[in-house]
Scaffold this motif. Structure first.
Motif, PDB file in Angstrom:
ATOM      1  N   SER A  46       0.830  -1.206   0.000  1.00 13.25           N
ATOM      2  CA  SER A  46       0.000   0.000   0.000  1.00 13.25           C
ATOM      3  C   SER A  46       0.862   1.253   0.000  1.00 13.25           C
ATOM      4  O   SER A  46       0.601   2.199  -0.743  1.00 13.25           O
ATOM      5  CB  SER A  46      -0.927   0.019   1.211  1.00 13.25           C
ATOM      6  N   VAL A  47       1.898   1.256   0.822  1.00 14.32           N
ATOM      7  CA  VAL A  47       2.793   2.417   0.902  1.00 14.32           C
ATOM      8  C   VAL A  47       3.525   2.627  -0.420  1.00 14.32           C
ATOM      9  O   VAL A  47       3.588   3.748  -0.944  1.00 14.32           O
ATOM     10  CB  VAL A  47       3.793   2.259   2.070  1.00 14.32           C
ATOM     11  N   LEU A  48       4.074   1.559  -0.977  1.00 12.94           N
ATOM     12  CA  LEU A  48       4.831   1.689  -2.227  1.00 12.94           C
ATOM     13  C   LEU A  48       3.953   2.175  -3.373  1.00 12.94           C
ATOM     14  O   LEU A  48       4.379   3.002  -4.182  1.00 12.94           O
ATOM     15  CB  LEU A  48       5.498   0.351  -2.576  1.00 12.94           C
ATOM     16  N   LEU A  49       2.715   1.683  -3.438  1.00 13.58           N
ATOM     17  CA  LEU A  49       1.800   2.126  -4.498  1.00 13.58           C
ATOM     18  C   LEU A  49       1.326   3.560  -4.297  1.00 13.58           C
ATOM     19  O   LEU A  49       1.231   4.334  -5.246  1.00 13.58           O
ATOM     20  CB  LEU A  49       0.586   1.192  -4.580  1.00 13.58           C
ATOM     21  N   SER A  50       1.033   3.927  -3.069  1.00 16.66           N
ATOM     22  CA  SER A  50       0.528   5.275  -2.794  1.00 16.66           C
ATOM     23  C   SER A  50       1.613   6.334  -2.927  1.00 16.66           C
ATOM     24  O   SER A  50       1.320   7.488  -3.235  1.00 16.66           O
ATOM     25  CB  SER A  50      -0.090   5.343  -1.404  1.00 16.66           C
ATOM     26  N   MET A  59      -1.440   4.736  -6.958  1.00 16.91           N
ATOM     27  CA  MET A  59      -2.889   4.842  -6.785  1.00 16.91           C
ATOM     28  C   MET A  59      -3.232   4.933  -5.315  1.00 16.91           C
ATOM     29  O   MET A  59      -2.407   4.671  -4.453  1.00 16.91           O
ATOM     30  CB  MET A  59      -3.594   3.643  -7.405  1.00 16.91           C
ATOM     31  N   ASN A  60      -4.485   5.308  -5.053  1.00 17.00           N
ATOM     32  CA  ASN A  60      -5.010   5.279  -3.695  1.00 17.00           C
ATOM     33  C   ASN A  60      -5.150   3.826  -3.256  1.00 17.00           C
ATOM     34  O   ASN A  60      -5.342   2.934  -4.088  1.00 17.00           O
ATOM     35  CB  ASN A  60      -6.381   5.944  -3.632  1.00 17.00           C
ATOM     36  N   ASN A  61      -5.076   3.603  -1.958  1.00 18.67           N
ATOM     37  CA  ASN A  61      -5.239   2.263  -1.401  1.00 18.67           C
ATOM     38  C   ASN A  61      -6.228   2.315  -0.255  1.00 18.67           C
ATOM     39  O   ASN A  61      -6.197   3.240   0.557  1.00 18.67           O
ATOM     40  CB  ASN A  61      -3.897   1.738  -0.883  1.00 18.67           C
ATOM     41  N   TYR A  62      -7.086   1.307  -0.186  1.00 18.06           N
ATOM     42  CA  TYR A  62      -8.120   1.244   0.842  1.00 18.06           C
ATOM     43  C   TYR A  62      -8.044  -0.098   1.557  1.00 18.06           C
ATOM     44  O   TYR A  62      -7.921  -1.139   0.919  1.00 18.06           O
ATOM     45  CB  TYR A  62      -9.507   1.406   0.212  1.00 18.06           C
ATOM     46  N   TYR A  63      -8.128  -0.031   2.859  1.00 18.88           N
ATOM     47  CA  TYR A  63      -8.127  -1.235   3.689  1.00 18.88           C
ATOM     48  C   TYR A  63      -9.460  -1.286   4.415  1.00 18.88           C
ATOM     49  O   TYR A  63      -9.903  -0.291   4.980  1.00 18.88           O
ATOM     50  CB  TYR A  63      -6.984  -1.155   4.708  1.00 18.88           C
ATOM     51  N   MET A  64     -10.107  -2.439   4.390  1.00 13.71           N
ATOM     52  CA  MET A  64     -11.379  -2.611   5.097  1.00 13.71           C
ATOM     53  C   MET A  64     -11.279  -3.814   6.011  1.00 13.71           C
ATOM     54  O   MET A  64     -10.651  -4.807   5.669  1.00 13.71           O
ATOM     55  CB  MET A  64     -12.507  -2.833   4.091  1.00 13.71           C
ATOM     56  N   SER A  65     -11.914  -3.707   7.165  1.00 10.28           N
ATOM     57  CA  SER A  65     -11.894  -4.813   8.111  1.00 10.28           C
ATOM     58  C   SER A  65     -13.217  -4.911   8.849  1.00 10.28           C
ATOM     59  O   SER A  65     -13.904  -3.916   9.055  1.00 10.28           O
ATOM     60  CB  SER A  65     -10.773  -4.611   9.126  1.00 10.28           C
ATOM     61  N   HIS A 115      -1.740  10.714  -3.532  1.00 14.91           N
ATOM     62  CA  HIS A 115      -2.525   9.537  -3.190  1.00 14.91           C
ATOM     63  C   HIS A 115      -2.688   9.402  -1.676  1.00 14.91           C
ATOM     64  O   HIS A 115      -1.975  10.049  -0.913  1.00 14.91           O
ATOM     65  CB  HIS A 115      -1.874   8.278  -3.763  1.00 14.91           C
ATOM     66  N   VAL A 116      -3.618   8.548  -1.288  1.00 11.83           N
ATOM     67  CA  VAL A 116      -3.881   8.295   0.127  1.00 11.83           C
ATOM     68  C   VAL A 116      -3.983   6.794   0.380  1.00 11.83           C
ATOM     69  O   VAL A 116      -4.276   6.016  -0.529  1.00 11.83           O
ATOM     70  CB  VAL A 116      -5.198   8.954   0.620  1.00 11.83           C
ATOM     71  N   ILE A 117      -3.745   6.440   1.621  1.00 11.95           N
ATOM     72  CA  ILE A 117      -4.138   5.125   2.122  1.00 11.95           C
ATOM     73  C   ILE A 117      -5.221   5.433   3.140  1.00 11.95           C
ATOM     74  O   ILE A 117      -5.022   6.249   4.041  1.00 11.95           O
ATOM     75  CB  ILE A 117      -2.992   4.374   2.813  1.00 11.95           C
ATOM     76  N   GLN A 118      -6.375   4.798   2.991  1.00  5.66           N
ATOM     77  CA  GLN A 118      -7.456   4.956   3.944  1.00  5.66           C
ATOM     78  C   GLN A 118      -7.838   3.592   4.490  1.00  5.66           C
ATOM     79  O   GLN A 118      -7.918   2.625   3.744  1.00  5.66           O
ATOM     80  CB  GLN A 118      -8.684   5.610   3.304  1.00  5.66           C
ATOM     81  N   ALA A 119      -8.075   3.548   5.784  1.00  3.03           N
ATOM     82  CA  ALA A 119      -8.504   2.319   6.450  1.00  3.03           C
ATOM     83  C   ALA A 119      -9.828   2.611   7.135  1.00  3.03           C
ATOM     84  O   ALA A 119      -9.973   3.616   7.831  1.00  3.03           O
ATOM     85  CB  ALA A 119      -7.456   1.870   7.460  1.00  3.03           C
ATOM     86  N   LEU A 120     -10.804   1.730   6.900  1.00  3.63           N
ATOM     87  CA  LEU A 120     -12.155   1.988   7.392  1.00  3.63           C
ATOM     88  C   LEU A 120     -12.908   0.695   7.652  1.00  3.63           C
ATOM     89  O   LEU A 120     -12.477  -0.374   7.235  1.00  3.63           O
ATOM     90  CB  LEU A 120     -12.908   2.853   6.383  1.00  3.63           C
ATOM     91  N   PRO A 121     -14.056   0.791   8.345  1.00  9.73           N
ATOM     92  CA  PRO A 121     -14.880  -0.399   8.588  1.00  9.73           C
ATOM     93  C   PRO A 121     -15.338  -1.016   7.267  1.00  9.73           C
ATOM     94  O   PRO A 121     -15.368  -0.352   6.241  1.00  9.73           O
ATOM     95  CB  PRO A 121     -16.069   0.139   9.386  1.00  9.73           C
ATOM     96  N   SER A 122     -15.734  -2.261   7.298  1.00 13.67           N
ATOM     97  CA  SER A 122     -15.945  -3.037   6.073  1.00 13.67           C
ATOM     98  C   SER A 122     -17.261  -2.847   5.340  1.00 13.67           C
ATOM     99  O   SER A 122     -17.504  -3.531   4.364  1.00 13.67           O
ATOM    100  CB  SER A 122     -15.787  -4.512   6.378  1.00 13.67           C
ATOM    101  N   GLU A 123     -18.101  -1.968   5.766  1.00 12.58           N
ATOM    102  CA  GLU A 123     -19.353  -1.789   5.040  1.00 12.58           C
ATOM    103  C   GLU A 123     -19.053  -1.213   3.666  1.00 12.58           C
ATOM    104  O   GLU A 123     -18.450  -0.155   3.534  1.00 12.58           O
ATOM    105  CB  GLU A 123     -20.282  -0.862   5.815  1.00 12.58           C
ATOM    106  N   ALA A 124     -19.475  -1.902   2.626  1.00 14.32           N
ATOM    107  CA  ALA A 124     -19.150  -1.525   1.251  1.00 14.32           C
ATOM    108  C   ALA A 124     -19.578  -0.106   0.918  1.00 14.32           C
ATOM    109  O   ALA A 124     -18.921   0.588   0.156  1.00 14.32           O
ATOM    110  CB  ALA A 124     -19.789  -2.502   0.275  1.00 14.32           C
ATOM    111  N   ARG A 125     -20.655   0.371   1.495  1.00 14.47           N
ATOM    112  CA  ARG A 125     -21.128   1.715   1.169  1.00 14.47           C
ATOM    113  C   ARG A 125     -20.147   2.787   1.624  1.00 14.47           C
ATOM    114  O   ARG A 125     -20.177   3.911   1.146  1.00 14.47           O
ATOM    115  CB  ARG A 125     -22.499   1.970   1.767  1.00 14.47           C
TER     116      ARG A 125
END
Length: 143
Positions: A46-50, A59-65, A115-125
């Motif tokens: 994620s870091v290398l791409l962002s 590109m932007n990277n998103y992490y969901m859990s 670019h950004v890395i964002q980490a958020l809850p897993s709700e697709a919306r």
């Protein structure tokens, strides 16, 4: 190739981890086991791409859990990788976004590349407003 591994990282990454970092497939599946450092390598990727510009393939990277604690831990892992590779990026930020009738906490790191890395809850919306951007996602829920 997503990254050129050198210096301190070359000595600590295993061949399958380097292969994961350099895989440019649109969809990647990694059967996760304990102690293979999948999260470490995911954060590094994620870091290398962002950190790259769009012209360089960034590109932007998103992490969901599924768990509310894991997004914060993932961003903290990314922040450690930012320091390790010397990428130009902000400190970890917390952003609260109102979505319909609830508030969503997003953890974020901004890069000089835009670019950004964002980490958020897993709700697709939660990521629907980001559909115009290239999406590189890492989901613990799928594992």
């Amino acid at each position: 190739m997503i990254c050129s591994i050198s210096g301190d990282l070359k000595g600590i990454l295993l061949p399958y981890q380097i292969q994961w970092l350099n895989d440019e497939s649109e969809v990647m599946v990694w059967e996760k086991f304990r102690r293979i450092e999948a999260s470490f390598v995911g954060a590094l990727k994620s870091v290398l791409l962002s950190a790259k510009t769009r012209a360089e393939g960034g590109m932007n990277n998103y992490y969901m859990s599924y768990n509310k604690d894991m997004p914060e831990q993932y961003i903290r892992d990314c922040a450690l990788r930012v320091k390790k590779v010397g990428a130009a990026a902000s400190e970890m930020e917390e952003i609260v976004v109102k979505d319909e009738d609830e508030y969503i906490l997003i953890y974020q790191i901004r890069f000089a590349s835009g670019h950004v890395i964002q980490a958020l809850p897993s709700e697709a919306r939660n990521i629907r407003s980001n559909r115009d951007h290239p999406l590189s996602g890492w989901s613990e829920e799928a594992l």
